[in-house]
Design a protein around this motif. Structure first.
Motif, mmCIF file in Angstrom:
data_model
loop_
_atom_site.group_PDB
_atom_site.id
_atom_site.type_symbol
_atom_site.label_atom_id
_atom_site.label_comp_id
_atom_site.label_asym_id
_atom_site.label_seq_id
_atom_site.Cartn_x
_atom_site.Cartn_y
_atom_site.Cartn_z
ATOM 1 N N HIS A 20 0.864 -1.351 0.039
ATOM 2 C CA HIS A 20 -0.091 -0.072 0.012
ATOM 3 C C HIS A 20 0.877 1.298 0.025
ATOM 4 C CE1 HIS A 20 -1.831 -3.316 2.508
ATOM 5 N NE2 HIS A 20 -2.532 -3.168 1.576
ATOM 6 N N ASP A 22 2.380 3.962 1.198
ATOM 7 C CA ASP A 22 2.910 4.437 2.696
ATOM 8 C C ASP A 22 3.633 3.261 3.625
ATOM 9 O OD1 ASP A 22 1.018 2.762 4.071
ATOM 10 O OD2 ASP A 22 -0.286 4.188 4.973
ATOM 11 N N ASP A 23 3.504 2.100 2.923
ATOM 12 C CA ASP A 23 4.369 1.017 3.691
ATOM 13 C C ASP A 23 5.690 1.489 3.776
ATOM 14 O OD1 ASP A 23 2.161 -0.216 4.503
ATOM 15 O OD2 ASP A 23 1.761 -1.341 2.439
ATOM 16 N N HIS A 126 0.449 -7.632 2.936
ATOM 17 C CA HIS A 126 1.730 -7.535 3.317
ATOM 18 C C HIS A 126 2.479 -9.053 3.202
ATOM 19 C CE1 HIS A 126 1.806 -3.640 5.756
ATOM 20 N NE2 HIS A 126 0.744 -3.580 4.635
HETATM 21 ZN ZN LIG Z 1 -0.018 -1.753 4.262
#
Ligand SMILES: [Zn+2]
Length: 235
Positions: A20, A22-23, A126
């Protein structure tokens, strides 16, 4: 082998897979900035649209918003290129088509190192990213396999960063990113859409950085683990 430096040869380029937008910043924004400062080319691939993480009433624009936030954050960290795939959020799946898509990306980008999520993360996307990347790392190296996806490429390492929770057991390495911490936090603040869904996640990032820093006698650090999917040829 020192315990606070990556011991592989300095890369020319790295490819970061994140589930995603921002990870990457949460897990390794400091290291990305450190590498970029050293002239390393950093490319980021976001696998999902991130459409399920939004505040009430914000669902209409969330996919575009998250792309814009990720691209803005890149500017604080020196990311060179960032491309977004279109997998569904909570629906990233280790199927044939996605696996081959990742093999093709690795062969096209030819990174020296690849970063992705650890295998024990809470978020299903993830964990899926971790599995797909490890196997694609291996398959991308093979001659006469999936030749339509480009020439074989062997990245020297796949390295996991941590988002949530912390790694089980001890990380392989903690990197002192104190000099880049301000840039990381400026990048984190680009993700305004996630404040509503993740509450105090700025505090999570700050606290984790301080804790990992404490372990190596630095102000702020980020923790990493090497994938053992393909054995390394040196310590
Ligand atoms: Zn994430």
């Amino acid at each position: 082998m020192t315990d606070n430096k990556l011991t592989l040869d300095t890369p020319k380029s790295v490819l970061v897979f994140e589930a995603h937008s921002d990870d990457m910043v949460i897990g390794m924004g400091g290291l990305v900035k450190l590498l970029a400062n050293q002239g390393v080319k950093v490319v980021v691939c976001t696998a999902t649209r991130g459409e399920t993480a939004h505040a009430a009433g914000e669902e209409k624009n969330i996919v575009e918003t998250r792309k814009i936030e990720g691209t803005r954050a890149d500017k604080f960290l020196g990311v060179k290129e960032h491309f977004f795939l279109s997998h569904g959020c909570q629906d990233l799946t280790n199927d044939r088509a996605t696996f081959q898509e990742f093999v093709g990306i690795i062969r096209r980008e030819k990174p020296d190192w690849i970063f992705t999520h650890g295998s024990n993360e809470w978020h299903r996307d993830h964990r899926a990213a971790s599995q797909i990347v490890e196997e694609a790392w291996w398959k991308a190296t093979e001659e006469n396999v999936l030749v339509e996806l480009g020439k074989p490429h062997k990245a020297k390492a796949v390295i996991f960063y941590e988002v949530l929770p912390q790694f089980d057991g001890k990380p392989d390495v903690c990197i002192d990113v104190s000099s880049c911490w301000d840039a990381k936090m400026e990048a984190i603040k680009c993700f305004q859409s996630q404040v509503a869904t993740m509450g105090g996640f700025y505090n999570l990032v700050e606290g984790k950085g301080l804790y990992r820093g404490y372990l190596i006698g630095a102000k702020h650090a980020e923790a990493f683990m090497y994938s053992r999917f393909i054995p390394r040829d040196r310590f």
